[in-house]
Design an enzyme around this catalytic site. Structure first.
Site, PDB file in Angstrom:
ATOM      1  N   SER A 180       0.804  -1.233   0.000  1.00 53.77           N
ATOM      2  CA  SER A 180       0.000   0.000   0.000  1.00 53.77           C
ATOM      3  C   SER A 180       0.837   1.283   0.000  1.00 53.77           C
ATOM      4  O   SER A 180       0.315   2.347  -0.287  1.00 53.77           O
ATOM      5  CB  SER A 180      -0.960   0.026   1.186  1.00 53.77           C
ATOM      6  OG  SER A 180      -0.272   0.225   2.394  1.00 53.77           O
ATOM      7  N   LYS A 206       0.933   4.548   6.833  1.00 44.71           N
ATOM      8  CA  LYS A 206       0.385   5.429   5.792  1.00 44.71           C
ATOM      9  C   LYS A 206       1.012   6.817   5.934  1.00 44.71           C
ATOM     10  O   LYS A 206       1.638   7.138   6.935  1.00 44.71           O
ATOM     11  CB  LYS A 206      -1.137   5.573   5.910  1.00 44.71           C
ATOM     12  CG  LYS A 206      -1.926   4.272   5.943  1.00 44.71           C
ATOM     13  CD  LYS A 206      -1.990   3.578   4.624  1.00 44.71           C
ATOM     14  CE  LYS A 206      -2.836   2.311   4.750  1.00 44.71           C
ATOM     15  NZ  LYS A 206      -2.626   1.394   3.677  1.00 44.71           N
TER      16      LYS A 206
END
Length: 186
Positions: free
Chosen positions: A44, A87
């Site tokens: 990701s 993230k």
């Protein structure tokens, strides 16, 4: 062997055991309160962070400073307790995020994310089953941050699960330290 030498040997052995126990205690304290070591389980954050990279995150500054836009952070997944995610912070409390034509806007200004998204488009994930159903523009509430993976076409992030509580942030990533070809500061 004389009594004195046997006592000296036991004393030396005891010194080694105490030294090892103190070192383990210090390492445990550092790991709990100062630094974290994380392995990246997914793609990701490609191309910034590769699947399987080992990251070093610091925890200390979170005691007096909230994460800011651009920081790469670890946090507990809002959907899977006990799972740590990695993230990038895109916006903080009070800012407004908008997604238009595959681009991210914060407070009406288009972000230049070409250095870490490789030009991949950023679309809403609100139509996916199980999503938080975020509608845009979206203003980040107090005590929260908006996070997104750099691999925008393959990341479940705030577009999917909504904003993340600042209190669930566990570290700010300092660097990738393994494997050697991927080593870099973040």
């Amino acid at each position: 062997m004389s009594k004195g030498k046997a006592k000296e040997k036991r004393g030396g052995f005891l010194d080694v055991v105490v030294t090892i126990l103190v070192a383990l205690g210090v390492a445990l304290l550092l790991r709990t309160f100062v630094v974290g070591v994380y392995e990246v389980p997914s793609g990701s954050m490609l191309e910034t962070i590769q699947e399987g990279d080992l990251l070093l995150g610091e925890k200390v500054t979170l005691n007096w400073e909230s994460p800011k836009a651009g920081d790469v952070v670890t946090f507990e997944s809002p959907r899977e307790p006990g799972t740590t995610l990695v993230k990038r912070v895109i916006a903080v409390a009070g800012q407004t995020v908008d997604l238009r034509d595959g681009n991210v806007y914060v407070d009406g200004v288009q972000l230049d994310e070409s250095s870490y998204t490789l030009g991949k488009p950023s679309y809403s994930l609100s139509d996916q089953a199980g999503s938080a159903g975020i509608s845009y523009p979206y203003t980040i509430p107090d005590g929260y941050i908006w996070v997104m993976g750099d691999n925008r076409t393959n990341s479940l992030d705030s577009r999917y699960f909504g904003p993340v509580r600042v209190s669930s942030v566990t570290s700010k990533i300092l660097c990738i330290y393994w494997p050697i070809p991927d080593v870099k500061a973040l």
